[in-house]
Design a protein around this motif. Sequence first.
Motif, PDB file in Angstrom:
ATOM      1  N   LYS A 156       0.667  -1.434   0.264  1.00  9.29           N
ATOM      2  CA  LYS A 156      -0.285  -0.076   0.086  1.00  9.29           C
ATOM      3  C   LYS A 156       1.024   1.173  -0.043  1.00  9.29           C
ATOM      4  O   LYS A 156       0.158   2.723  -0.274  1.00  9.29           O
ATOM      5  CB  LYS A 156      -0.864  -0.276   1.171  1.00  9.29           C
ATOM      6  N   TRP A 157       1.612   1.354   0.427  1.00  6.14           N
ATOM      7  CA  TRP A 157       3.542   1.746   0.116  1.00  6.14           C
ATOM      8  C   TRP A 157       3.661   2.464  -0.784  1.00  6.14           C
ATOM      9  O   TRP A 157       5.139   3.630  -0.601  1.00  6.14           O
ATOM     10  CB  TRP A 157       3.977   1.937   2.181  1.00  6.14           C
ATOM     11  N   LYS A 158       4.003   1.075  -2.158  1.00  4.68           N
ATOM     12  CA  LYS A 158       4.497   1.333  -3.121  1.00  4.68           C
ATOM     13  C   LYS A 158       4.376   2.812  -3.876  1.00  4.68           C
ATOM     14  O   LYS A 158       3.730   3.274  -3.849  1.00  4.68           O
ATOM     15  CB  LYS A 158       4.187   1.066  -4.588  1.00  4.68           C
ATOM     16  N   ARG A 159       5.808   2.849  -4.331  1.00  6.85           N
ATOM     17  CA  ARG A 159       6.072   4.505  -4.673  1.00  6.85           C
ATOM     18  C   ARG A 159       5.683   5.676  -3.093  1.00  6.85           C
ATOM     19  O   ARG A 159       6.062   6.515  -3.924  1.00  6.85           O
ATOM     20  CB  ARG A 159       5.584   4.764  -5.969  1.00  6.85           C
ATOM     21  N   ARG A 160       5.781   5.570  -2.584  1.00  8.07           N
ATOM     22  CA  ARG A 160       5.370   6.723  -1.255  1.00  8.07           C
ATOM     23  C   ARG A 160       6.497   6.835  -0.293  1.00  8.07           C
ATOM     24  O   ARG A 160       5.976   7.890   0.438  1.00  8.07           O
ATOM     25  CB  ARG A 160       4.040   5.930  -0.596  1.00  8.07           C
TER      26      ARG A 160
ATOM     27  N   TRP B  41      11.790  -7.896   4.825  1.00  9.56           N
ATOM     28  CA  TRP B  41      11.000  -6.195   4.930  1.00  9.56           C
ATOM     29  C   TRP B  41      11.770  -5.368   4.479  1.00  9.56           C
ATOM     30  O   TRP B  41      10.839  -4.639   3.684  1.00  9.56           O
ATOM     31  CB  TRP B  41      11.457  -6.582   6.317  1.00  9.56           C
ATOM     32  N   LEU B  42      13.006  -5.682   4.125  1.00  8.54           N
ATOM     33  CA  LEU B  42      13.595  -4.483   3.425  1.00  8.54           C
ATOM     34  C   LEU B  42      13.630  -5.085   2.069  1.00  8.54           C
ATOM     35  O   LEU B  42      13.765  -3.669   1.211  1.00  8.54           O
ATOM     36  CB  LEU B  42      15.333  -5.306   3.688  1.00  8.54           C
ATOM     37  N   GLN B  43      13.104  -6.011   1.026  1.00  2.00           N
ATOM     38  CA  GLN B  43      12.751  -5.821  -0.060  1.00  2.00           C
ATOM     39  C   GLN B  43      11.710  -5.112  -0.171  1.00  2.00           C
ATOM     40  O   GLN B  43      11.503  -4.576  -1.194  1.00  2.00           O
ATOM     41  CB  GLN B  43      12.725  -7.699  -0.252  1.00  2.00           C
ATOM     42  N   GLY B  44      10.508  -5.418   0.143  1.00  3.92           N
ATOM     43  CA  GLY B  44       9.141  -4.674   0.319  1.00  3.92           C
ATOM     44  C   GLY B  44       9.789  -3.115   0.808  1.00  3.92           C
ATOM     45  O   GLY B  44       9.252  -2.416  -0.068  1.00  3.92           O
ATOM     46  N   LEU B  45      10.513  -3.015   1.834  1.00  4.83           N
ATOM     47  CA  LEU B  45      10.533  -1.619   2.350  1.00  4.83           C
ATOM     48  C   LEU B  45      10.941  -1.368   1.028  1.00  4.83           C
ATOM     49  O   LEU B  45      10.628   0.344   0.278  1.00  4.83           O
ATOM     50  CB  LEU B  45      11.355  -1.098   3.560  1.00  4.83           C
ATOM     51  N   VAL B  46      12.128  -1.723  -0.014  1.00  2.00           N
ATOM     52  CA  VAL B  46      13.061  -0.760  -0.887  1.00  2.00           C
ATOM     53  C   VAL B  46      11.809  -0.921  -2.271  1.00  2.00           C
ATOM     54  O   VAL B  46      12.088   0.120  -3.207  1.00  2.00           O
ATOM     55  CB  VAL B  46      14.373  -1.398  -1.419  1.00  2.00           C
ATOM     56  N   ALA B  47      11.231  -1.346  -2.329  1.00  2.00           N
ATOM     57  CA  ALA B  47       9.837  -1.996  -3.803  1.00  2.00           C
ATOM     58  C   ALA B  47       9.008  -0.954  -3.272  1.00  2.00           C
ATOM     59  O   ALA B  47       8.516  -0.216  -4.528  1.00  2.00           O
ATOM     60  CB  ALA B  47       9.351  -3.367  -3.845  1.00  2.00           C
ATOM     61  N   ASN B  48       9.139  -0.302  -2.807  1.00  2.00           N
ATOM     62  CA  ASN B  48       8.262   1.572  -1.884  1.00  2.00           C
ATOM     63  C   ASN B  48       8.703   2.403  -2.107  1.00  2.00           C
ATOM     64  O   ASN B  48       8.280   3.034  -1.572  1.00  2.00           O
ATOM     65  CB  ASN B  48       7.023   0.968  -0.736  1.00  2.00           C
TER      66      ASN B  48
ATOM     67  N   ASP C  30      22.719  -3.980   1.187  1.00  7.61           N
ATOM     68  CA  ASP C  30      23.217  -4.468  -0.154  1.00  7.61           C
ATOM     69  C   ASP C  30      22.011  -5.509  -0.883  1.00  7.61           C
ATOM     70  O   ASP C  30      22.097  -5.263  -1.659  1.00  7.61           O
ATOM     71  CB  ASP C  30      24.352  -5.269   0.394  1.00  7.61           C
ATOM     72  N   ARG C  31      21.905  -6.309  -0.056  1.00  7.06           N
ATOM     73  CA  ARG C  31      21.197  -7.668  -0.546  1.00  7.06           C
ATOM     74  C   ARG C  31      19.666  -7.374  -0.612  1.00  7.06           C
ATOM     75  O   ARG C  31      19.292  -7.758  -2.632  1.00  7.06           O
ATOM     76  CB  ARG C  31      20.971  -8.733   0.208  1.00  7.06           C
ATOM     77  N   ALA C  32      19.330  -6.259   0.064  1.00 10.65           N
ATOM     78  CA  ALA C  32      17.588  -6.047  -0.934  1.00 10.65           C
ATOM     79  C   ALA C  32      18.154  -4.651  -1.747  1.00 10.65           C
ATOM     80  O   ALA C  32      16.834  -4.029  -2.370  1.00 10.65           O
ATOM     81  CB  ALA C  32      17.266  -5.099   0.341  1.00 10.65           C
TER      82      ALA C  32
END
Length: 346
Positions: free
Chosen positions: A157-161, A191-198, A341-343
Amino acid sequence: MFARCRRTPRPLVSRLIALALFIASPATLGDELNVYSARQEALIKPLLDQFSQENGIKVNLVTGKGDALLTRLQSEGRNSPADVLITTDAGRLYRAQQAGVLQTIQSEFLQQKIPAHLRSEQGYWYGLSVRARAFVYASDRVNPAELSSYNDLADSKWKRRICIRSSSNIYNQSLVASMLANVGEQHTDTWLQGLVANFARPPQGGDRDQIKAVAAGQCDIAVVNSYYFGAMLQSSDEAERDAATRVSIFWPDQDDRGTHINVSGTGVTASAGNPQQARALIEFLARDESQRWYAQTNNEYPVHADIPSSELLQSWGDFKTDPLNVTELGKRNAAAVMAMDRAGWK
Ligand code: FE
């Protein structure tokens, strides 16, 4: 014509004494202390002056960036003139400890004035003020009821926000280290993968720039140290004040472990010529009145919960803080950097 000056040779004894003193103590001699401070002069000098007045110990202040001061201490080694290091983030204080540029000091007074989770167990460094890594959100675009936790920032829900600064920044490294300590590596990776994607944009700028980006509509939430919000509200720059009034602050993880906090702190250098005087200065900085002043001038919280915070900070409300020992942030720094780094967090 200039008269030629004839130098009378100094007696051998006085030359030997001078040599012995030079060898014995590369750092401070006499009633004088040299402080390397990552805190700007205006945010520390008045306290140091008061210490000098009360104790008759002159304090020389060198200010610089946290990482630069640490590099300087390392390159100067045992010849460093520094007696005391004042810097931000437990991650950096731990780094200084590991680099061998700090020595342990024992003090019942410091143990009493500074909670155990906000100082090094062995006495290498002591927290002097507390900052929280909070959310600021666009008051007109985000309903605070939608906000909850750091973990929730990975929700689509926070994508690009979301705006946040780069992974090279120690505040973010310490935040990720706190996740590793609290929820483990596997969960932190997800968590990091999702965060970076947002992320709304590639990480850039400092914490103030993230707040400005939220105000300008480039993103809806930013993760920033709480004192930057306070500084911008009180800024002499109208644009900064204006940006700060368009956002609100939110304390994450109130239904869980509490908001991630960190410290600015201090330690006696390994090269200190007079560790007793250096300890006296640190004890002075930890006194109730000093803690209050030290915290308030930078919109931070005193380390001891009994000391009230400023009116502005009180207006943001009380909140629960993560009780994690901040030493863990230092211990897990390398693992945090690798996880970021991995994310793909730039
Ligand atoms: Fe900062």
